[in-house]
Design a protein around this motif. Structure first.
Motif, PDB file in Angstrom:
ATOM      1  N   LEU A 135       0.830  -1.203   0.000  1.00 55.06           N
ATOM      2  CA  LEU A 135       0.000   0.000   0.000  1.00 55.06           C
ATOM      3  C   LEU A 135       0.864   1.253   0.000  1.00 55.06           C
ATOM      4  N   TYR A 136       0.222   2.393  -0.228  1.00 53.68           N
ATOM      5  CA  TYR A 136       0.937   3.659  -0.187  1.00 53.68           C
ATOM      6  C   TYR A 136       0.034   4.755   0.366  1.00 53.68           C
ATOM      7  N   ARG A 137       0.627   5.898   0.625  1.00 56.40           N
ATOM      8  CA  ARG A 137      -0.101   7.085   1.060  1.00 56.40           C
ATOM      9  C   ARG A 137       0.041   8.163  -0.011  1.00 56.40           C
ATOM     10  N   VAL A 138      -1.045   8.884  -0.249  1.00 59.63           N
ATOM     11  CA  VAL A 138      -0.999   9.993  -1.200  1.00 59.63           C
ATOM     12  C   VAL A 138      -0.418  11.203  -0.472  1.00 59.63           C
ATOM     13  N   VAL A 139       0.674  11.733  -1.005  1.00 61.91           N
ATOM     14  CA  VAL A 139       1.417  12.811  -0.349  1.00 61.91           C
ATOM     15  C   VAL A 139       1.024  14.177  -0.902  1.00 61.91           C
ATOM     16  N   GLU A 140       0.877  14.275  -2.221  1.00 57.40           N
ATOM     17  CA  GLU A 140       0.664  15.595  -2.833  1.00 57.40           C
ATOM     18  C   GLU A 140      -0.031  15.448  -4.169  1.00 57.40           C
ATOM     19  N   ARG A 141      -0.905  16.410  -4.472  1.00 58.34           N
ATOM     20  CA  ARG A 141      -1.519  16.548  -5.794  1.00 58.34           C
ATOM     21  C   ARG A 141      -1.191  17.941  -6.319  1.00 58.34           C
ATOM     22  N   SER A 142      -0.718  17.998  -7.552  1.00 53.92           N
ATOM     23  CA  SER A 142      -0.417  19.306  -8.123  1.00 53.92           C
ATOM     24  C   SER A 142      -1.686  20.110  -8.376  1.00 53.92           C
ATOM     25  N   SER A 143      -2.839  19.423  -8.442  1.00 57.00           N
ATOM     26  CA  SER A 143      -4.106  20.102  -8.730  1.00 57.00           C
ATOM     27  C   SER A 143      -4.750  20.697  -7.488  1.00 57.00           C
ATOM     28  N   GLY A 144      -4.194  20.431  -6.313  1.00 55.67           N
ATOM     29  CA  GLY A 144      -4.783  20.983  -5.096  1.00 55.67           C
ATOM     30  C   GLY A 144      -4.452  20.137  -3.884  1.00 55.67           C
ATOM     31  N   VAL A 145      -5.089  20.476  -2.778  1.00 54.81           N
ATOM     32  CA  VAL A 145      -4.827  19.786  -1.514  1.00 54.81           C
ATOM     33  C   VAL A 145      -5.363  18.361  -1.585  1.00 54.81           C
ATOM     34  N   VAL A 146      -4.630  17.417  -1.014  1.00 57.74           N
ATOM     35  CA  VAL A 146      -5.096  16.032  -0.935  1.00 57.74           C
ATOM     36  C   VAL A 146      -6.323  15.977  -0.035  1.00 57.74           C
ATOM     37  N   HIS A 147      -7.419  15.431  -0.555  1.00 63.42           N
ATOM     38  CA  HIS A 147      -8.665  15.379   0.206  1.00 63.42           C
ATOM     39  C   HIS A 147      -8.502  14.460   1.416  1.00 63.42           C
ATOM     40  N   PRO A 148      -9.082  14.806   2.575  1.00 63.06           N
ATOM     41  CA  PRO A 148      -8.995  13.924   3.750  1.00 63.06           C
ATOM     42  C   PRO A 148      -9.470  12.503   3.470  1.00 63.06           C
ATOM     43  N   GLY A 149     -10.380  12.343   2.490  1.00 62.28           N
ATOM     44  CA  GLY A 149     -10.895  11.022   2.177  1.00 62.28           C
ATOM     45  C   GLY A 149      -9.896  10.111   1.490  1.00 62.28           C
ATOM     46  N   GLU A 150      -8.764  10.659   1.019  1.00 63.32           N
ATOM     47  CA  GLU A 150      -7.743   9.796   0.420  1.00 63.32           C
ATOM     48  C   GLU A 150      -6.392   9.955   1.126  1.00 63.32           C
ATOM     49  N   ARG A 151      -6.450  10.280   2.413  1.00 68.13           N
ATOM     50  CA  ARG A 151      -5.219  10.369   3.205  1.00 68.13           C
ATOM     51  C   ARG A 151      -4.924   9.090   3.965  1.00 68.13           C
TER      52      ARG A 151
END
Length: 501
Positions: free
Chosen positions: A436-452
């Motif tokens: 598994l992995y964690r989403v760290v950053e999206r260039s399009s905006g803040v990572v939504h709490p639902g995918e943290r």
């Protein structure tokens, strides 16, 4: 691919299977004018023969919410000796009752679509004995599972026709909504489309401590878009660029069904099992849902949201409290994505009396503590691109899949930063096997709490960079990572990872 009977309209133009016109609540399912596709055999039962009257009756669009939601059967173990549950599954052709008056030929686990649900428990291993009764190679990948490499369903590790394989699943991971599907390389777009999909629900004590809904109030929902021929068989046409897009919304194998719900709290587990279509799911009047989990299990805290995206292979679990609705209320779940077209009506919840005293509760505070990742010891940038010179091939970092090449090596227990860079105009849901992995950053905006929380698949939007931090545990060995837009993966958008001690 000897023995596999592909559609004879494979390679047709986009307009032959895209039906994304203006939305009409009655326009949910249309029939094609081509002959039945040569996927699963249409000669498996005399019951499949349909009269001219039936064909005429169902040559017009179908109305949504006309059928009750089917619930996939739960698979019972054939043995539970020595603390190991053993399951026995036949991979074979079958018939599915999807359209009124028709039986649709499928490939199915136990001959049903979707395949039977397996409910497992953390700390109790399972062996799933898969028997391939099809005429071509198959295999099974437990998507999202911590699985030893030899049992992961690597695309090159196949079960020959007539052969069997015992997949061993340790179930040494937190509760999560996993799913299993065929992964033989080069044909997953067809085999998944024709039915080789099933759900695998892994439970643990933490869920019980949180008093989440159980039993009939814990419902897996398999979403997929399809199209049909006039004889009721699935219609498929390959589109390597866009991926297959159907005109008909199926949930658990039924066209935009209705679900009778009591005035209780329900746990709804959504899986996007479509070939390439992404969804944006929203309840009528933007009513709130409480997201409690993503691909890899529970979030740290619940997240209230009125809509959520769901890209191919992603899972999201929400709680909906129907106690605030009066009996007779009808709540529609819609796909509000820009390209929804005739897949807008997903399903409807019909509130009824009954249910007795509520035993579940809506969590309000912390549900779990996510493990702390080790500091990353390497960084990789993976460019996602389409090669059109000398043939069409989707690539990762300017490379297509080569089973004889290892594209990245790492050490067991470490972590890295991986950046998915998507200059293309297609969404790429990027999936990593075995960990598994964690989403760290999206260039399009803040990572939504639902995918943290923990993820195994993330949608990388056109023009977007998404950085994830994979944790290379718990097994060493050879795994793959790839785009889960199935036509992209079949056309080489996949690389190999080797984890060493």
């Amino acid at each position: 691919m000897a023995g596999f009977r592909p559609p004879h309209d494979a390679g047709s133009s986009r307009r032959d299977f895209l039906r994304n016109g203006s939305y009409s609540i009655a326009l949910v399912c249309t029939f094609g004018t081509t002959e039945s596709l040569k996927g699963p055999s249409v000669q498996t039962s005399a019951k499949l023969q349909t009269s001219a009257a039936r064909r005429a009756q169902f040559s017009s669009p179908f109305t949504p919410f006309a059928r009750d939601l089917p619930i996939a059967p739960e698979l019972a173990p054939v043995s539970g000796k020595n603390g190991v549950d053993v399951y026995d599954v036949d991979i074979k052709e079958g018939l599915a009752e999807i359209l009124p008056g028709f039986e649709t030929p499928i490939y199915g686990y136990e001959g049903v679509y979707p395949g039977p649900t397996i409910r497992a428990r953390k700390g109790r291993p399972a062996i799933v004995r898969q028997h391939n009764q099809l005429t071509f190679d198959s295999n099974v990948h437990l998507h999202g599972g911590y699985v030893p490499a030899a049992h992961d369903g690597h695309p090159m590790d196949v079960i020959a026709p007539g052969a069997s394989f015992d997949y061993t699943y340790p179930n040494e991971q937190d509760a999560a909504f996993l799913w299993y599907h065929d992964h033989a390389h080069g044909r997953t777009a067809r085999t998944l489309y024709y039915g080789l999909v099933g759900t695998y629900l892994l439970h643990d004590e933490r869920e019980e401590e949180l008093e989440l809904p159980q039993g009939e109030y814990d419902v897996p929902l398999v979403l997929a878009d399809h199209a049909f021929n006039k004889d009721g068989s699935f219609r498929y046409a390959e589109n390597v660029d866009l991926g297959f897009r159907g005109d008909t919304m199926l949930v658990n194998g039924a066209v935009s069904p209705r679900m009778a719900v009591q005035r209780r709290i329900y746990r709804l587990r959504f899986l996007n099992a479509s070939n390439a279509r992404s969804y944006e799911l929203r309840l009528g009047n933007s009513r709130q849902m409480l997201q409690i989990a993503s691909d890899g299990g529970l979030l740290e805290a619940p997240v209230a949201r009125s809509s959520f995206p769901l890209h191919p292979a992603e899972r999201i679990e929400v709680l909906i409290d129907f106690r605030s609705f009066k009996p007779g209320s009808e709540i529609v779940l819609q796909n509000v994505a820009a390209d929804a077209g005739t897949t807008k009506s997903v399903m409807r919840f019909d509130v009824v009396d009954g249910g007795g005293a509520e035993e579940a509760r809506m969590p309000r505070g912390r549900m779990r503590t996510l493990e702390k990742l080790p500091a990353p010891n390497a960084t990789h940038r993976w460019d996602l691109s389409l090669l059109t010179q000398g043939g069409v091939q989707w690539q990762i970092a300017n490379r297509g899949f080569d089973p004889n090449r290892i594209d990245v090596s790492t050490r067991l227990g470490t972590s890295e930063l991986w950046q998915w860079h998507n200059p293309s105009n297609r969404v790429h849901p990027m999936h990593l096997h075995g960990m598994l992995y964690r989403v760290v950053e999206r260039s399009s905006g803040v990572v939504h709490p639902g995918e943290r929380g923990w993820k195994d698949t993330v949608g990388v939007l056109p023009g977007e960079d998404v950085t994830v931090q994979p944790w290379f545990v718990p097994y060493e060995g050879r795994y793959v990572f790839h785009c889960h837009s199935l036509e992209h993966g079949d056309k080489a958008m996949m690389l190999q990872l080797e984890v060493t001690k």
